[in-house]
Structure formats: structure tokens, C-alpha cells
Design a protein around this motif. Structure first.
Motif, short mmCIF file in Angstrom:
data_model
loop_
_atom_site.label_atom_id
_atom_site.label_comp_id
_atom_site.label_asym_id
_atom_site.label_seq_id
_atom_site.Cartn_x
_atom_site.Cartn_y
_atom_site.Cartn_z
N UNK A 28 36.96 42.38 39.07
CA UNK A 28 37.73 41.04 38.25
C UNK A 28 37.20 39.12 38.73
N UNK A 29 36.96 38.59 38.37
CA UNK A 29 36.56 36.72 38.74
C UNK A 29 37.49 35.64 37.99
N UNK A 30 38.59 35.92 38.81
CA UNK A 30 39.51 34.35 38.06
C UNK A 30 38.88 32.90 38.91
N UNK A 31 39.48 32.10 37.34
CA UNK A 31 39.07 30.73 37.68
C UNK A 31 39.93 30.82 39.41
N UNK A 32 39.31 29.52 40.53
CA UNK A 32 40.40 29.25 41.66
C UNK A 32 40.85 28.12 40.98
N UNK A 33 41.14 27.70 39.94
CA UNK A 33 42.17 26.68 39.69
C UNK A 33 43.22 27.49 39.21
N UNK A 34 44.64 26.20 38.66
CA UNK A 34 45.59 27.27 37.98
C UNK A 34 45.14 26.41 36.42
N UNK A 35 45.58 27.92 35.93
CA UNK A 35 45.06 27.86 34.23
C UNK A 35 46.72 28.33 33.74
N UNK A 36 47.01 27.35 32.60
CA UNK A 36 47.56 28.28 32.02
C UNK A 36 47.75 28.74 31.12
N UNK A 37 46.18 28.57 29.73
CA UNK A 37 46.45 29.45 28.63
C UNK A 37 45.88 31.35 29.55
N UNK A 38 45.67 32.34 28.35
CA UNK A 38 45.16 33.32 28.64
C UNK A 38 43.61 33.05 28.56
N UNK A 39 43.23 33.19 29.27
CA UNK A 39 41.13 33.22 29.47
C UNK A 39 40.58 34.21 28.29
N UNK A 40 39.04 33.58 27.97
CA UNK A 40 38.65 34.39 26.80
C UNK A 40 37.96 35.84 28.14
N UNK A 41 37.46 36.61 28.33
CA UNK A 41 36.99 37.52 28.85
C UNK A 41 35.10 37.37 28.80
N UNK A 42 34.88 37.69 30.62
CA UNK A 42 33.17 37.26 29.81
C UNK A 42 33.15 38.71 30.62
N UNK A 43 32.27 40.12 30.35
CA UNK A 43 31.52 41.13 30.72
C UNK A 43 30.35 40.44 31.89
N UNK A 44 30.54 40.34 33.42
CA UNK A 44 28.45 40.03 33.80
C UNK A 44 27.79 41.13 34.39
N UNK A 45 27.20 42.16 33.45
CA UNK A 45 26.84 43.69 34.18
C UNK A 45 25.55 43.69 34.24
N UNK A 46 24.87 44.17 35.32
CA UNK A 46 23.63 44.99 35.02
C UNK A 46 23.60 46.44 34.65
N UNK A 47 24.09 46.46 34.85
CA UNK A 47 24.59 47.68 34.32
C UNK A 47 23.40 48.66 34.36
N UNK A 48 22.36 49.12 34.64
CA UNK A 48 20.85 49.20 34.50
C UNK A 48 20.50 50.10 35.51
N UNK A 49 19.95 51.90 36.19
CA UNK A 49 19.96 52.19 37.39
C UNK A 49 19.40 51.77 38.57
N UNK A 50 19.00 52.01 39.72
CA UNK A 50 18.79 51.50 41.12
C UNK A 50 19.28 49.90 41.46
N UNK A 51 20.08 49.60 40.61
CA UNK A 51 20.89 48.08 40.72
C UNK A 51 22.63 48.43 40.76
N UNK A 52 22.89 47.68 41.51
CA UNK A 52 24.47 48.00 41.51
C UNK A 52 25.06 46.29 41.67
N UNK A 53 26.21 45.64 41.21
CA UNK A 53 26.61 44.77 41.19
C UNK A 53 28.42 45.09 41.82
#
Length: 697
Positions: free
Chosen positions: A455-480
């Protein structure tokens, strides 16, 4: 103009420029060769050597001093090789060495060169225009290479022009190079091998006559003739691959005889000192792999060992391998993937073994994972198994002749490269750029399946709840999700644009036992998507008040693109916008070896293909979807995106398509790579209504 991360990321080719790479121990351990460019903005690799007696480095070949046009007249086969290995650098991008001689052969600017480290000379091989995949004989006296569909041989000192050893006028037949699925899926990028005496070559003959011919066009250049490619899509014919042993003195040949009907895939070939020619072959359903020893004078083969698996036998480069009185294999054993000697495990049951690095009569050096997010260096010997790295990072290594080259990264630092010989140790400098972002990553295991999630959050302060962005590869032979700092640079930049970025490795990804990879056999959609859903729900609970589950996006490339489109089509209640780059949309259009491994043959298991096709579910789309595809892609061809777009249009479903002219499965062009990132962020912000939290664009 001030620098930005997307510009830096594109210009440095994902921070790969200036990093030492492609190591080879030569001269009986006296030198380590490697490639490295001069800096973070220089795409041109030079050939370097480190003297293991002193630790001193020197440039062996600077391509800018050797060739006027370092990438001019690049043979089509070399372009294809670079695409298969995802090579986007320039200059010297591959090279071959002899077993013990300090000589190096490499193609550059459409010609073949051989450098001698002892004499500090570099000669051009005459009659080598269009050279591809050079290989030096063990004694360093001869060099073989491919030109078009023929195999040529020349003296390595350049004293005589190259001559053709074997060629054939039959259309679609080539000698000495790897076919598409071998290079793309089996990691076999070569098609000829010298014998230990330097008198004979084992050479593949590839016949494409029965392989489907597809065409890659350039719509932006209507006068260009479409490029024909032979593409073995799932359920269709593969190339017919044979092998002959050819005597270089008179070109006489002996065909190697094995049951090619039952074992059509030639996975690997070795011909080491004091060892017979050895083939690794595999059935089309990939449930059996045999090791065959060849009598080179007659072509007869004798099976010496076999690996079977009810799902598929995984190809692990460098194994099977002879050791002592038998064979080393890396294969599924009990609840894990183990290192076995003659079928008996010699790695602990909590290790998932990834590779054999080096061995001698007493010791095996290998890499393995206990925690799937790390890769550590281990050895096995008389004292059992020993750990040689610190247990909290990612280690890759190779070596021979008591010289070990280790590349290690962690969450604290980018990759560092170390050369060790006995008590001596040297660090090879990296000239890579310092990224403009600093990752801030939190690791979890999510859902009932305990998928590893970052899980990666912004490195600066934020006030409001953030939208979530899934960033996968997800398939065989590779790990993220790995504990390696640079793996999260791009995700951190996306987070800094106003997202909580979530990366999850679900079923099918490497590194875990208990059938984790095998869970996707027959269905590459449902279990993989379910892991992403579980991670999304877990993040919503773990970071309640910081994230907004009512605004969820997902982005991905290749298999990740397929997963992104799948998510937004199947679960519009959870996923509200998707960016799908170079997605597979119909698995019948992807290659035989990869696709049939997981889904079986489409004639025998048609439902597996129907149930995982995005085309079958196009009418379900309710959320914004951006499709991105390179029109010159010969791996996941543009037909995938175009057919999905047509199905969406027929169903009246709105979507966006971004076609990339002159772009393959990679996006090496700096402007293209930079702008793709900016356009994705724009699309996601428009459809998820994000609030800016960072000026670092």
C-alpha cells in the motif's frame, strides 16, 4: 524546463540506464564482463571488464568509437530478439564468450565484432552484415552466427571472411535461431551450440510452414506493406523444430532423433566439457519434460530423467543440471518448489527455490524465498543449507570459477552489485539516476488467501479520504510485491497525484507453495480477480477514514491490462474506472506455450477460453474504460484491443481507445512513455474526481 518524474522515468528507461548488467565470468575466473552505459541519460551500453585480481575496471569496447551508426541496419532477427527480452537500450545489448579464452563476440550496427581482452584488439568479421546471435567456440578460434535464415562460421581473429555452414532455400525454414515461443516463453533465445572440441555445432532447424501468418500494419504509414509474422496462437500449429549436429570442417550433418510428435517443445540444450550433447524436451500439454542424452555421431537419444506434473512442469532456466552422480532439478515437491538431487529434496521445506546460481563438487549456490516478498542467496554443502544474504531484500546472482556476482536491492536502497572472489570483494558502481520520488510502502497480507499486498500513500499530507488505485500485474511468472525500493517508484508517483495505490500478488504469481501458482489452472480470471477484491476490501478496513472505497480505479499493462478490464467489466460495484494497456482480451489470440499451460488446448477445454474472454462479457461494461495498445505489438497483437472495442461498440458501451503508432509491447520512445503516464492520470482524475495533493507532476 524543470524535470518531472514521468519525464525522468521515460528518459532513464525506468532507471535502468547506467546500471551494470549482463554479467559473465570469463578466463577461468580472471575477469567479470558486464554492460553499462556512461550515465543515467545515456542509452548506449559499452562492454566493461573487472579484473578479479585487482578489482580494477576498464572499458573493453566503446561502441561509439567502433561503429559510426551503432544501431544502423539492425537485422530483423535482432529487433525480434530485443522485443522478446524487452530490450530498449542501444549499443552493445548482448554478447557471447568462449569457455576459457578472453574473447567476446557481439553484433553492432549490423556487423559482427570480436574483441580480445588479452591483446586489447577488436576485429570486424568480414561477410557478417546482418549478423545475429554470435557464439564463440570453446577454444575461442571460431565464431558462428546467424544471417537471415542461414548459419555462418568465421575465424574469430578476422583473418578470413565468414562462410555459410548451412542454409536452405525452402520458404519459412531457418537454421540456428530460436522460434517465437522458445524466445518469448521458454527463455531459450538461441539456436546453435558448440561442442567441447570446437569441431561440431548442434543447430536447430525451424520450419514455419504450418504456423499461422498474421500481419502487423502501420495505419499511420499507409504506403508501408504490412509486416508478416508467424504467430502460433493457442490451439494452432507450432513451428516444427528439428536439430542436427554439423561438422564445421565439411558441413556433414547428423539429425538428432527424438519423439518430436510427443515432445515437440525443445526447451534447452547443453553441451558441456566431458558431457554428451543434452536436450530438454517437453510435451505440448507441458505435463512431462524429459532430459535426453545424444550420441552425436549417430543422432540417437537416450532418456536419462523425466519430470511430470498433473498441471504443468515449470521451466526453470539452468536446470535440470548434472551434479555428482545424478541430476539437480527444481520442481514442485510436497507443499513447495524444492531443489532436488535425484528426486530427493536438499532444500528445507520452508523454502521456495528460484534458481541454481553455481555449483562445484561440494557446494551448490542457489536463490530461494521463505518470505515471498524477498529472494535470498543460499548454499547447500556438507554442512547443510546456509544463508548468505541478510534476509530482507531481493538478491539475484550468477557465478563460476569461485567468482560470485551478486545484485541486491532492498527497501532502503536501489540495486548494488558486488563481485566476490575468495576473501576479496568489489562493488561495481551504478551510474543510474536518483529518482525524484522516494517510495513510502506498507506491506500487508490481505483476505482469506493472505495475498501479499503493498500500500502506497502520497508522501505529502492530505486531508480528504483518497480514491484507491489498484496497480497490479497479477499474472503468472511475475511478482510486483517485492522488498525492492525501485519497484515502487512509479506507484509512488501515482500516489502523489492523489491516490492510495494498492499492489497485490494473487494466485498464479511465483514465490509461494501449497498450490498457489496452480490455483489458476483452467481459470486465469476468477481467482486472480478475487484476490484483488479481497485486497481492496482489506485496505478499506485497514485505512478507514483515509481511503474512499466509493472511488476505485485499476490500471495495468499486458496481463495487468487484462485484469484491469476484467475488474471493471465484472465488478462495476467495486471498480469505477480502468486503464487497460496492451490487454489480452481473447486467450485464443495468445501464444500456444503460455496459454495452453494454464487453460489447456482450446479444442479439448473450450469452456476455459470462453469463461475468461473479455469479448464474451463486453456488454456488461458500465464504467469508464481506457484501452491503450501499440499497433506494432507482435506479442499481444493490437487485434485484442480492436476486437474488444468492436464488441463494446456493438453493445453500445462507451469507452476510450488510445492507439500507439510505431509502438510494440514495450513503450521505449521517451515522449510516448511520458505522455502515456500523464494521460492515464488525467483519465483517472476525470473519472474518480481526485483532489491534487502534490505538485510533483
Amino acid at each position: 524546463m524543470s524535470d518531472t518524474f514521468p519525464r525522468q522515468y521515460a528518459r532513464t528507461q525506468r532507471f535502468s540506464l547506467g546500471v551494470p548488467r549482463d554479467f559473465a565470468v570469463v578466463g577461468g575466473g580472471s575477469h567479470v564482463l558486464f554492460l553499462r552505459s556512461s550515465g543515467p541519460d545515456d542509452p548506449v551500453n559499452a562492454l566493461w571488464a573487472l579484473d578479479t585480481s585487482t578489482g580494477s575496471e576498464r572499458v573493453v569496447v566503446d561502441p561509439r568509437e567502433l561503429a559510426k551508426d551503432i544501431d544502423g541496419e539492425m537485422p530483423a532477427a535482432e529487433r525480434a530478439r530485443r522485443e522478446r527480452v524487452r530490450e530498449s537500450a542501444a549499443g552493445i545489448t548482448s554478447y557471447a564468450t568462449s569457455n576459457n579464452e578472453l574473447k567476446v563476440a557481439f553484433p553492432l550496427g549490423g556487423e559482427l565484432f570480436v574483441a580480445d581482452l588479452v591483446n586489447e584488439t577488436c576485429v570486424t568479421i568480414e561477410n557478417s552484415t546482418g549478423a545475429f546471435d554470435p557464439r564463440l567456440s570453446g577454444d575461442g578460434q571460431l565464431v558462428s552466427f546467424v544471417v537471415d535464415n542461414s548459419l555462418r562460421v568465421a575465424p574469430a581473429d578476422g583473418s578470413k571472411p565468414a562462410t555459410t555452414l548451412i542454409a536452405e532455400d525452402t520458404a519459412g525454414v531457418s537454421w540456428g535461431s530460436a522460434e517465437f515461443v522458445a524466445a518469448e516463453e521458454m527463455r531459450r533465445n538461441r539456436g546453435h551450440w558448440w561442442d567441447p572440441t570446437s569441431r561440431k555445432l548442434a543447430v536447430t532447424r525451424v520450419d514455419l510452414a504450418d504456423v499461422n501468418v498474421w500481419h502487423i500494419s502501420a495505419p499511420n504509414e499507409p504506403t508501408d506493406t504490412p509486416r508478416a509474422i508467424s504467430y502460433p496462437a493457442a490451439g494452432t500449429n507450432n513451428a516444427d523444430v528439428k536439430m542436427c549436429v554439423i561438422d564445421v570442417s565439411d558441413a556433414s550433418q547428423v539429425e538428432v532423433d527424438w519423439d518430436r510428435q510427443s515432445y515437440p517443445y525443445l526447451v534447452d540444450v547443453t553441451w558441456g566439457d566431458n558431457e554428451p550433447l543434452t536436450l530438454t524436451v517437453q510435451t505440448r500439454d507441458q505435463r512431462s519434460m524429459k532430459i535426453l542424452e545424444v550420441q552425436a555421431d549417430t543422432g540417437e537419444t537416450v532418456p536419462v530423467t523425466e519430470i511430470v506434473d498433473p498441471d504443468w512442469v515449470e521451466i526453470v532456466p539452468g536446470t535440470p543440471r548434472r551434479w555428482r552422480d545424478g541430476w539437480l532439478t527444481i520442481q514442485e515437491h510436497g507443499a513447495t518448489r524444492a531443489l532436488l538431487h535425484n528426486g530427493a529434496p536438499i532444500s528445507p521445506p520452508d523454502q521456495w527455490v528460484r534458481s541454481v546460481v553455481d555449483l562445484d563438487e561440494t557446494t551448490i549456490t542457489y536463490t530461494a524465498s521463505v518470505d515471498p516478498t524477498t529472494i535470498e542467496l543460499w548454499s547447500y554443502g556438507e554442512d547443510g543449507n546456509k544463508l548468505h544474504s541478510d534476509g530482507d531484500g531481493v538478491t539475484y546472482a550468477n557465478g563460476s570459477h569461485s567468482v560470485l556476482v551478486t545484485q541486491r536491492s532492498s527497501m532502503d536502497h536501489a540495486t548494488t552489485t558486488t563481485v566476490a572472489k575468495g576473501d576479496d570483494q568489489w562493488v561495481i558502481d551504478s551510474f543510474a539516476a536518483v529518482p525524484l520520488v522516494e517510495p513510502d510502502v506498507r506491506f500487508h497480507q490481505t483476505g482469506p488467501s493472505q495475498s501479499h499486498t503493498a500500500v502506497v500513500f502520497p508522501t505529502v499530507d492530505f486531508k480528504d479520504p483518497l480514491p484507491i488505485l489498484l496497480d497490479p500485474y497479477g499474472g503468472p511468472h511475475a511478482q510486483r510485491v517485492m522488498k525492492s525500493r525501485n519497484s515502487y517508484l512509479l506507484s509512488q508517483w501515482f500516489a502523489n497525484q492523489g491516490f492510495c495505490v494498492v499492489i497485490t500478488d494473487g494466485p498464479g504469481t511465483p514465490g509461494r507453495g501449497n498450490g498457489w501458482e496452480r490455483m489458476i489452472r483452467g481459470d486465469v480470471a476468477t481467482p486472480i480477480l478475487q484476490a484483488q477484491i479481497e485486497a481492496l476490501q482489506a485496505v478499506g478496513e485497514l485505512y478507514s477514514g483515509k481511503v474512499d472505497p466509493s472511488r476505485v480505479g485499476i490500471r495495468g499493462w499486458s496481463f495487468g491490462g487484462y485484469l484491469a478490464a476484467l475488474a471493471v467489466i465484472r465488478r462495476p460495484d467495486l471498480f469505477h474506472a480502468a486503464v487497460a494497456g496492451a490487454p489480452v482480451t481473447d486467450w485464443r489470440l495468445y501464444d500456444t506455450h503460455y496459454t495452453e499451460r494454464y487453460l489447456g488446448h482450446p479444442d479439448l477445454e473450450p469452456d476455459n477460453y470462453k469463461n475468461t474472454s473479455l469479448l464474451e462479457e463486453a456488454e456488461k461494461l458500465q464504467r469508464p474504460l481506457m484501452l491503450i495498445h501499440g499497433l506494432a505489438d507482435d506479442n499481444v497483437v493490437a487485434a485484442h484491443t480492436l476486437q474488444l472495442s468492436a464488441a463494446l461498440l456493438a453493445a453500445g458501451r462507451s469507452h476510450e481507445v488510445l492507439p500507439l503508432s510505431n509502438t510494440t509491447h514495450m513503450t521505449p520512445q521517451e515522449e510516448v512513455a511520458e505522455n502515456i503516464l500523464l494521460l492515464q492520470v488525467d483519465f483517472l482524475k476525470r473519472n474518480l474526481a481526485t483532489t491534487p495533493v502534490s505538485d510533483n507532476i
